[in-house]
Design an enzyme around this catalytic site. Structure first.
Site, PDB file in Angstrom:
ATOM      1  CB  CYS A   1      -0.993  -0.001   1.167  1.00  0.00           C
ATOM      2  SG  CYS A   1      -0.234  -0.032   2.798  1.00  0.00           S
TER       3      CYS A   1
ATOM      4  CE  LYS B  19      -3.796  -3.913   8.178  1.00  0.00           C
ATOM      5  NZ  LYS B  19      -2.700  -3.713   7.212  1.00  0.00           N
TER       6      LYS B  19
ATOM      7  NE  ARG C  61      -5.818   3.337   5.816  1.00  0.00           N
ATOM      8  CZ  ARG C  61      -7.032   2.822   5.847  1.00  0.00           C
ATOM      9  NH1 ARG C  61      -8.085   3.620   5.718  1.00  0.00           N
ATOM     10  NH2 ARG C  61      -7.207   1.530   6.002  1.00  0.00           N
TER      11      ARG C  61
ATOM     12  NE  ARG D 239      -5.573  -0.002   2.151  1.00  0.00           N
ATOM     13  CZ  ARG D 239      -4.738   0.911   2.641  1.00  0.00           C
ATOM     14  NH1 ARG D 239      -4.671   1.098   3.947  1.00  0.00           N
ATOM     15  NH2 ARG D 239      -3.976   1.635   1.848  1.00  0.00           N
TER      16      ARG D 239
ATOM     17  CD  GLU E 257      -8.370 -14.160   7.520  1.00  0.00           C
ATOM     18  OE1 GLU E 257      -7.229 -14.572   7.253  1.00  0.00           O
ATOM     19  OE2 GLU E 257      -9.075 -13.546   6.711  1.00  0.00           O
TER      20      GLU E 257
ATOM     21  CE  LYS F 229      -2.640  -1.951  11.865  1.00  0.00           C
ATOM     22  NZ  LYS F 229      -1.767  -1.760  10.694  1.00  0.00           N
TER      23      LYS F 229
END
Length: 320
Positions: free
Chosen positions: A118, A191, A201, A213, A229, A244
């Site tokens: 990113c 996340k 950002r 996202r 996950e 996170k």
């Protein structure tokens, strides 16, 4: 009559029976490294945090080293971005050069290298884009190449944060095939697509230029999915995992701690940091007390280590 207060009667008694503590060894400090010379750019939305060029980053690293903070997490900000994020896997890119610098000057430090596109893509997304769709499988080879160049530069830990399916497996295979079998993977497994990332950002220059996202980061409403996950990343070869953000996701952290044996890191993210800083600067809260209370909550929920922008302040407070 039960007397719970017997064990709360003094500082030394409270310390003697304390169940959880935050120590300097628990801290990981994020750093933003930018192309150029003689640069120390303040991040306006994160008071006290800066973007550093490599020739000035020692100003911060000297503090980290002197305070015995064990690890840093590196984010690179290139001067050139393109559709494929090619600077992410340039062997002489900004992050790779920063890692070599840190490894040479501060060999004690553990260097954790964030793996994501990113910061390097012109569109600001974490993967390859085609017609506004983020392509999962086409992104995996690029992430693996990035991980390899970071390991070659001297990174001690590879930390994929992109949230593409299968990226841990792709990175593990790439590292192993090139002789880096001993480099652990610290995966951002849980996340979430969180609003708490806003100030980051600004710091990393990584805001997406279209959409958001949510098609690859996790839905903030889901808890069971996080465990799926985490299990999947461990099956693919993750040695450690990250939850996170931290504060709004302590339930995820606690559940993960109950489910797995691997080390767990939580990320006390930029929005959490900035809210505390802003309130403290306005005199509304006791900054030290609130920060330490937040971090102990993360430890209590099950974090083994904490990524936090408060790390330098916390290390100073602990020393005092």
């Amino acid at each position: 009559m039960k007397r719970f207060r017997r064990l709360r009667s003094s500082d030394k008694m409270r310390s003697f029976v304390r169940e959880n503590e935050v120590g300097v060894k628990d801290l990981i400090y994020p750093l933003f490294v930018i192309e150029g010379n003689n640069i120390k750019n303040p991040v306006d939305s994160m008071p006290g945090i800066y973007q550093y060029s490599i020739d000035r980053i020692d100003e911060e690293l000297d503090k980290v080293d002197e305070l015995s903070i064990p690890a840093v997490l590196i984010f690179g900000i290139p001067d050139k971005k393109d559709e494929m994020g090619t600077e992410a896997y340039n062997p002489n890119g900004i992050t790779q050069r920063a890692i070599r610098h840190i490894k040479e000057k501060y060999p004690r430090l553990i260097i954790i290298a964030d793996v994501c596109l990113c910061e390097y893509t012109s569109h600001g997304h974490c993967g390859v884009v085609c017609e506004h769709k983020i392509l999962n499988d086409e992104t995996l080879p690029l992430l693996a190449k990035m991980a390899l160049t970071l390991a070659q530069a001297g990174a001690d830990i590879i930390a994929p944060s992109d949230m593409m399916d299968g990226r841990v497996n792709a990175i593990r295979e790439m590292l192993d095939a090139n002789g880096f079998i001993d480099i652990p993977i610290l995966s951002y497994s849980a996340k979430y697509a969180s609003g708490y990332y806003g100030p980051f950002r600004d710091a990393a220059g990584s805001a997406p230029h279209f959409g958001d996202r949510r098609s690859y980061q996790m839905d903030t409403a889901n808890a069971r999915e996080a465990i799926r996950e985490i299990y999947d990343d461990i099956d693919e070869g993750a040695d450690m995992i990250i939850v996170k953000p931290a504060l709004a996701y302590l339930d995820i952290l606690k559940t993960a701690r109950e489910k797995i044996l691997q080390p767990i890191v939580c990320y006390n993210v930029s929005g959490e940091y900035s809210m505390v800083k802003a309130a403290a600067m306005n005199g509304w809260i006791d900054e030290k007390r609130i920060v330490m209370e937040n971090l102990i909550a993360m430890k209590r929920a099950g974090a083994d280590r904490i990524i936090t922008y408060h790390a330098i302040d916390v290390a100073k407070w602990l020393r005092q």
